[in-house]
Design a protein around this motif. Sequence first.
Motif, short mmCIF file in Angstrom:
data_model
loop_
_atom_site.label_atom_id
_atom_site.label_comp_id
_atom_site.label_asym_id
_atom_site.label_seq_id
_atom_site.Cartn_x
_atom_site.Cartn_y
_atom_site.Cartn_z
N MET A 1 39.96 44.83 47.18
CA MET A 1 40.93 43.79 48.14
C MET A 1 41.73 42.63 47.47
SD MET A 1 40.87 46.50 50.56
CE MET A 1 41.20 47.00 49.31
N GLN A 2 40.35 41.76 46.82
CA GLN A 2 41.26 40.74 46.30
C GLN A 2 42.50 40.81 45.40
OE1 GLN A 2 38.37 37.25 45.28
NE2 GLN A 2 37.00 38.37 46.71
N ASP A 3 42.15 42.37 44.59
CA ASP A 3 43.40 42.12 43.36
C ASP A 3 44.58 43.02 43.84
OD1 ASP A 3 40.94 41.40 42.01
OD2 ASP A 3 40.11 43.93 41.05
N LEU A 4 44.22 43.24 45.14
CA LEU A 4 45.66 44.33 45.54
C LEU A 4 46.30 43.31 46.50
CD1 LEU A 4 46.62 46.42 46.84
CD2 LEU A 4 45.20 46.55 48.74
N GLY A 5 45.36 42.07 47.13
CA GLY A 5 46.14 40.99 48.23
C GLY A 5 47.07 40.00 46.60
N ARG A 6 45.98 39.83 45.57
CA ARG A 6 46.60 39.08 44.66
C ARG A 6 48.03 39.70 43.80
NH1 ARG A 6 43.04 39.41 41.26
NH2 ARG A 6 42.14 37.40 42.60
N ARG A 7 47.93 41.50 43.92
CA ARG A 7 49.13 42.10 43.10
C ARG A 7 50.87 41.91 44.49
NH1 ARG A 7 45.10 45.91 41.98
NH2 ARG A 7 45.79 47.20 43.33
N ILE A 8 50.04 42.13 45.90
CA ILE A 8 50.75 41.70 46.68
C ILE A 8 51.82 40.71 47.10
CG2 ILE A 8 51.59 42.70 48.92
CD1 ILE A 8 49.46 44.59 49.17
N SER A 9 50.89 39.62 47.09
CA SER A 9 51.50 38.09 46.89
C SER A 9 52.38 38.22 45.43
CB SER A 9 50.19 37.50 46.59
OG SER A 9 49.25 37.00 45.70
N ARG A 10 51.91 39.12 44.51
CA ARG A 10 53.10 38.31 43.47
C ARG A 10 54.04 38.61 43.55
NH1 ARG A 10 47.73 38.73 38.70
NH2 ARG A 10 46.91 36.73 39.02
N ARG A 11 53.85 40.07 44.17
CA ARG A 11 55.84 40.78 44.20
C ARG A 11 56.47 39.78 45.33
NH1 ARG A 11 52.09 45.21 44.87
NH2 ARG A 11 52.59 46.53 42.46
N CYS A 12 55.35 39.74 46.17
CA CYS A 12 56.21 39.04 47.16
C CYS A 12 56.82 37.79 46.80
CB CYS A 12 55.73 38.44 48.17
SG CYS A 12 54.78 40.10 49.47
N ARG A 13 56.49 36.82 45.40
CA ARG A 13 56.83 35.35 44.96
C ARG A 13 57.73 36.06 43.95
NH1 ARG A 13 50.90 34.01 43.07
NH2 ARG A 13 49.93 33.65 44.51
N GLY A 14 57.91 37.08 43.70
CA GLY A 14 58.86 37.11 42.58
C GLY A 14 60.08 37.93 43.63
N GLY A 15 59.99 38.15 45.16
CA GLY A 15 61.14 39.09 45.80
C GLY A 15 61.86 37.72 45.63
N PRO A 16 63.26 38.89 46.80
CA PRO A 16 64.50 38.20 47.18
C PRO A 16 64.38 37.66 48.06
CG PRO A 16 64.56 40.44 48.50
CD PRO A 16 63.01 40.18 47.50
N GLN A 17 63.05 36.92 49.45
CA GLN A 17 63.70 35.92 49.91
C GLN A 17 61.88 34.92 49.58
OE1 GLN A 17 62.49 37.48 53.52
NE2 GLN A 17 64.35 38.29 53.82
N GLY A 18 61.55 35.07 48.60
CA GLY A 18 60.67 34.56 47.80
C GLY A 18 59.20 33.53 48.78
#
Length: 438
Positions: A382-399
């Motif tokens: 779950m930590q790995d999944l959360g890390r992947r999702i949070s990194r996508r959010c950092r790179g998303g259009p809204q930042g």
Amino acid sequence: MSAATSPPVSPSAVTSAGRLAWLDALRGIGALAVVAEHMLPWFVPSLRPYWFSLGVYGILVFFLVSGYIIPASLERHGDVRAFWISRFFRLYPLYLVVIAVVLALSWWVPVREAVVRDGSAVAAHATMLLDVVGIGGVADTMWTLSYEMVFYLVVTALYLTRGHERSGTWAIVFAVAAVLVGLVASGAVFGGGWPAYVSCAVFVLGLTGVLVGRLRTFSACALGVMAVACLLLSSRVPWLGTAVLAVMFAGTAIYRWERGTGPLWPVAVTGALVVIAPVWAIESGWWWVQADVWLTTILLAAATFAGGMALRGRRLPRILVWFGLISYSLYLVHHPLLRYFVRVSGDLRGEPLAYQLVMTAAALVVIIAVSAVTYRFVEKPMQDLGRRISRRCRGGPQGGGEVRVPGESTGDDRVLRHEERQVPHRVSDDVDQGESVG
């Protein structure tokens, strides 16, 4: 700004693995202390110390670690949405598994009487704001997660309103409040189930605003105000909860002092105020807040944290760091497991010492084994999944609401990424997203 010209990075963030593994070592010490606090009265009561409180010592170490690393992580990445996504995936999966198991086995070992049997318990467990809304957790140790959650909410609000760098000031403010509350309040001002329902509604709506990005600062401030109001008005032991926030902000002040961006004296002032905070509790005769016990416990926790910092450049015992790796599992699963173990073994308090020690060792093996399994198959995925999702959010259009604070740069992050390849998995989590009490 290039990496060559960027400001210096925190010493604890960019040196060797040993200078980050000390955080895990401290968590390992804290987790083992809490396990011992709950195990000894049931298994070997003659060995339980009363000159200090093992349990309070352990959670103070945890809170200092959280105070040190959580704001640093949020500030470094400047992304509140990614921060909260990582927090959810870090805390909730195992938390929900433990709740499910305790409820599923309630036919055998009943749920604790402190857990009310109505919808307010559901609301309080959903937010983790258990202790600050006067609701007992299905596992005894869940009460400390309430103060972790309050700290996250307050820190998020301070970060978005640019008040986060005055950590020493906030530590003293909460410490003074703890003293005042200890003088005038012996318990919650507001009781009943409605604080749990109201806080749950604000929690859901506020975090939706923080994650979606609309009215983000307003939502974060509403959450922070709600958290502090619950802390002062509806928590079970208001002075203790307020003192806990002071301790956590003292941990942040230590981090700022280490970076050279803040003084150390507020930590000393905070410590002195926390020592004198439990006025009403002392009058009520609670053994763990008697002046000598309370002072000794605080000094031992402070010395342990200081010792960890002093040894952060050295190689630490691998077993201690590993216990830190599984510390959240240790923290959450050990109390239910102890109750199940005692149900099978029977009351051990009157048994011969040798038999008590054998059963203690057996229970400890079970607790460690189950904690290792839950870390491997629940926490880590779950930590790995959360890390992947949070990194996508950092790179998303809204930042995710990025706000780069003074003294931080993308160059800093490049250095951190380089260092993360040199450190153990859990320590890398610290650099990436901060850590919790466990």
